[in-house]
Scaffold this motif. Structure first.
Motif, short mmCIF file in Angstrom:
data_model
loop_
_atom_site.label_atom_id
_atom_site.label_comp_id
_atom_site.label_asym_id
_atom_site.label_seq_id
_atom_site.Cartn_x
_atom_site.Cartn_y
_atom_site.Cartn_z
N SER A 164 0.81 -1.23 0.00
CA SER A 164 0.00 0.00 0.00
C SER A 164 0.83 1.27 0.00
CB SER A 164 -0.93 0.02 1.22
OG SER A 164 -0.18 -0.05 2.43
N GLU A 165 2.15 1.14 0.21
CA GLU A 165 2.98 2.35 0.30
C GLU A 165 3.69 2.63 -1.01
OE1 GLU A 165 5.57 2.34 3.67
OE2 GLU A 165 3.96 1.90 5.10
N SER A 166 3.86 3.92 -1.31
CA SER A 166 4.54 4.37 -2.52
C SER A 166 5.96 3.81 -2.57
CB SER A 166 4.58 5.90 -2.54
OG SER A 166 5.27 6.37 -3.66
N PRO A 167 6.45 3.41 -3.75
CA PRO A 167 5.83 3.49 -5.08
C PRO A 167 5.13 2.20 -5.50
CG PRO A 167 8.12 2.92 -5.34
CD PRO A 167 7.87 3.00 -3.86
N PHE A 168 4.70 1.42 -4.53
CA PHE A 168 4.14 0.09 -4.84
C PHE A 168 2.68 -0.03 -4.41
CE2 PHE A 168 8.74 -0.75 -4.03
CZ PHE A 168 9.08 -1.02 -5.34
N GLU A 169 1.92 1.06 -4.55
CA GLU A 169 0.50 0.97 -4.21
C GLU A 169 -0.18 -0.08 -5.09
OE1 GLU A 169 1.60 5.38 -3.60
OE2 GLU A 169 2.07 3.76 -5.01
N ILE A 237 4.08 2.38 -15.85
CA ILE A 237 3.64 3.13 -14.66
C ILE A 237 3.40 2.21 -13.47
CG2 ILE A 237 1.86 4.65 -13.75
CD1 ILE A 237 1.38 5.58 -16.66
N GLN A 238 2.61 1.16 -13.69
CA GLN A 238 2.13 0.35 -12.57
C GLN A 238 2.92 -0.95 -12.45
OE1 GLN A 238 -0.18 0.93 -10.16
NE2 GLN A 238 0.38 -1.05 -9.29
N VAL A 239 3.49 -1.17 -11.27
CA VAL A 239 4.07 -2.47 -10.94
C VAL A 239 2.95 -3.36 -10.44
CG1 VAL A 239 5.72 -3.73 -9.51
CG2 VAL A 239 6.29 -1.45 -10.35
N GLU A 240 2.63 -4.41 -11.20
CA GLU A 240 1.53 -5.28 -10.81
C GLU A 240 1.94 -6.29 -9.75
OE1 GLU A 240 -0.03 -6.99 -14.49
OE2 GLU A 240 -1.64 -5.50 -14.39
N THR A 241 3.11 -6.90 -9.93
CA THR A 241 3.54 -7.98 -9.03
C THR A 241 5.04 -7.92 -8.82
OG1 THR A 241 1.77 -9.42 -9.85
CG2 THR A 241 3.53 -10.48 -8.62
N ILE A 242 5.47 -8.23 -7.62
CA ILE A 242 6.88 -8.46 -7.31
C ILE A 242 7.01 -9.87 -6.77
CG2 ILE A 242 8.87 -7.79 -5.92
CD1 ILE A 242 7.70 -4.97 -5.79
N THR A 243 7.84 -10.68 -7.39
CA THR A 243 8.11 -12.02 -6.91
C THR A 243 9.48 -12.02 -6.24
OG1 THR A 243 6.83 -13.00 -8.71
CG2 THR A 243 8.33 -14.45 -7.52
N TYR A 244 9.50 -12.37 -4.97
CA TYR A 244 10.74 -12.36 -4.19
C TYR A 244 11.14 -13.79 -3.85
CZ TYR A 244 14.00 -11.29 -0.36
OH TYR A 244 15.10 -11.21 0.44
N ASN A 245 12.38 -14.14 -4.14
CA ASN A 245 12.88 -15.47 -3.84
C ASN A 245 13.77 -15.45 -2.61
OD1 ASN A 245 11.71 -16.62 -6.29
ND2 ASN A 245 13.32 -15.50 -7.38
N ILE A 252 10.18 -8.29 -11.26
CA ILE A 252 9.26 -7.17 -11.24
C ILE A 252 8.36 -7.28 -12.46
CG2 ILE A 252 9.00 -4.66 -11.13
CD1 ILE A 252 10.60 -5.77 -8.81
N TRP A 253 7.03 -7.33 -12.24
CA TRP A 253 6.07 -7.43 -13.33
C TRP A 253 5.34 -6.09 -13.48
CZ3 TRP A 253 5.39 -11.85 -16.28
CH2 TRP A 253 6.02 -13.01 -15.81
N PHE A 254 5.46 -5.50 -14.67
CA PHE A 254 4.77 -4.24 -14.97
C PHE A 254 3.51 -4.51 -15.79
CE2 PHE A 254 9.16 -2.81 -14.45
CZ PHE A 254 9.01 -1.65 -13.71
N ASP A 255 2.46 -3.72 -15.55
CA ASP A 255 1.37 -3.61 -16.51
C ASP A 255 1.97 -3.00 -17.78
OD1 ASP A 255 -0.73 -2.46 -18.09
OD2 ASP A 255 -2.05 -2.52 -16.36
N ASP A 256 1.75 -3.64 -18.93
CA ASP A 256 2.42 -3.19 -20.15
C ASP A 256 1.81 -1.92 -20.73
OD1 ASP A 256 0.04 -4.27 -21.31
OD2 ASP A 256 1.14 -4.55 -23.19
N PHE A 260 2.48 -4.19 -25.37
CA PHE A 260 2.50 -5.52 -25.98
C PHE A 260 1.11 -6.16 -25.92
CE2 PHE A 260 6.91 -4.77 -24.63
CZ PHE A 260 7.56 -4.96 -25.83
N TRP A 261 0.09 -5.33 -26.15
CA TRP A 261 -1.28 -5.78 -26.32
C TRP A 261 -1.79 -6.58 -25.11
CZ3 TRP A 261 -0.50 -8.01 -31.94
CH2 TRP A 261 -0.04 -6.97 -32.77
N GLY A 262 -1.38 -6.18 -23.92
CA GLY A 262 -1.90 -6.80 -22.71
C GLY A 262 -0.97 -7.79 -22.05
N HIS A 263 0.14 -8.14 -22.70
CA HIS A 263 1.10 -9.05 -22.08
C HIS A 263 1.93 -8.30 -21.04
CE1 HIS A 263 0.51 -12.42 -24.93
NE2 HIS A 263 0.24 -11.46 -25.80
N GLY A 264 2.10 -8.91 -19.87
CA GLY A 264 2.90 -8.29 -18.83
C GLY A 264 4.37 -8.23 -19.20
N ILE A 265 5.09 -7.30 -18.58
CA ILE A 265 6.52 -7.13 -18.80
C ILE A 265 7.24 -7.53 -17.51
CG2 ILE A 265 8.37 -5.46 -19.20
CD1 ILE A 265 6.40 -3.88 -20.93
#
Length: 280
Positions: A164-169, A237-245, A252-256, A260-265
């Motif tokens: 919930s905290e910036s920059p990862f709302e 702009i939006q980081v959708e998911t962070i996967t931590y190992n 780091i997964w961004f909304d594209d 790329f027509w809806g594919h995540g980055i």
């Protein structure tokens, strides 16, 4: 609301026989699709798939000219969209190549769509096993002052929370662990410190360096001009998911943002927070 016509034979227990995409094929008989009149889910050996208040995914299925239009809810306001055909004891499902969209047609051509082929399960013991919902498990959760409420998923062995905290709302944080043991506070505190050190500007710049050429060569709309690297990075702009190992590496997964027509980055970082790879 489910609008399946029961005469189609869609509900049942189906064994996955193949996944085909662009001419390649992967075979397995270990995965099953269990379809109830109101929900469906995938069954993998040794995975539980039931904890908390919900199992599987709700869906809607409408038939038109012998082809089922199947929308499987993801729980985040979007759906996986398939074309479905049932022929006796065979089930074929074609997934749209763009998340949230149906395929352009129901053919077998190399159009970037996954095609799943199933056969109806015939083993009576296995049918009995999967003909009722699996046993519900208690939810393991922990409260952290910065990360919020983390919930443990025993199916995939990871902790998950929404930041919930910036920059990862509104960013989903998934923390992969080797077992279900409750980590101590220092484990989660270390993740907070890692996120503080993470430079999203550097991650965006790396993604632009790695993927701009691909965008301009293969993913431009008909009326879209070639992008500069600044154009590209400003769209992330939006980081959708962070996967931590547990070794400290991240993805780091961004909304594209329609790059790329809806594919995540996805941008992968090593344990020292050096960017190592970017892909869609």
């Amino acid at each position: 609301m489910n609008t399946t016509n029961q005469s189609t034979g869609f509900p049942g227990i189906w064994k996955l026989k193949s996944i085909t995409k662009s001419g390649g094929e992967v075979h397995t008989s270990m995965t099953h699709l269990v379809i109830y009149p109101e929900l469906l889910w995938e069954y993998y050996p040794d995975h539980v798939y039931y904890e908390g208040d919900q199992i599987g995914n709700s869906y809607s299925l409408n038939w038109k000219d012998g082809i089922g239009h199947l929308e499987v809810a993801t729980g985040r306001g979007r759906s996986f969209c398939y074309f479905v055909t049932v022929d006796g004891n065979s089930l074929r499902m074609k997934l749209g190549s763009v998340f949230g969209d149906f395929p352009k047609d129901n053919g077998d051509g190399e159009d970037g769509c996954n095609i799943y082929r199933y056969e109806r399960e015939t083993d009576p013991e296995f049918i009995t096993q999967l003909s009722h919902l699996p046993e519900k498990l208690p939810v393991l959760s922990v409260e952290h002052p910065v990360l919020g409420r983390l919930i443990y998923d025993s199916n995939y062995k990871y902790w998950e929370t929404t930041l919930s905290e910036s920059p990862f709302e509104d960013t989903v944080l998934s923390i992969h662990v080797k077992d279900g043991n409750l980590p101590d506070d220092s484990f989660f505190d270390a993740i907070v410190e890692t996120l503080k050190k993470l430079s999203l500007d550097e991650v965006r710049e790396f993604a632009g360096e790695q993927l701009l050429e691909l965008k301009n060569e293969s993913w431009l709309d008909e009326d879209e001009n070639e992008l500069t690297q600044q154009d590209f990075t400003e769209r992330l702009i939006q980081v959708e998911t962070i996967t931590y190992n547990t070794d400290g590496s991240l993805t780091i997964w961004f909304d594209d943002n329609d790059l790329f027509w809806g594919h995540g980055i996805a941008v992968e970082l090593d344990e020292h927070l050096n960017c190592t790879e970017a892909n869609i």
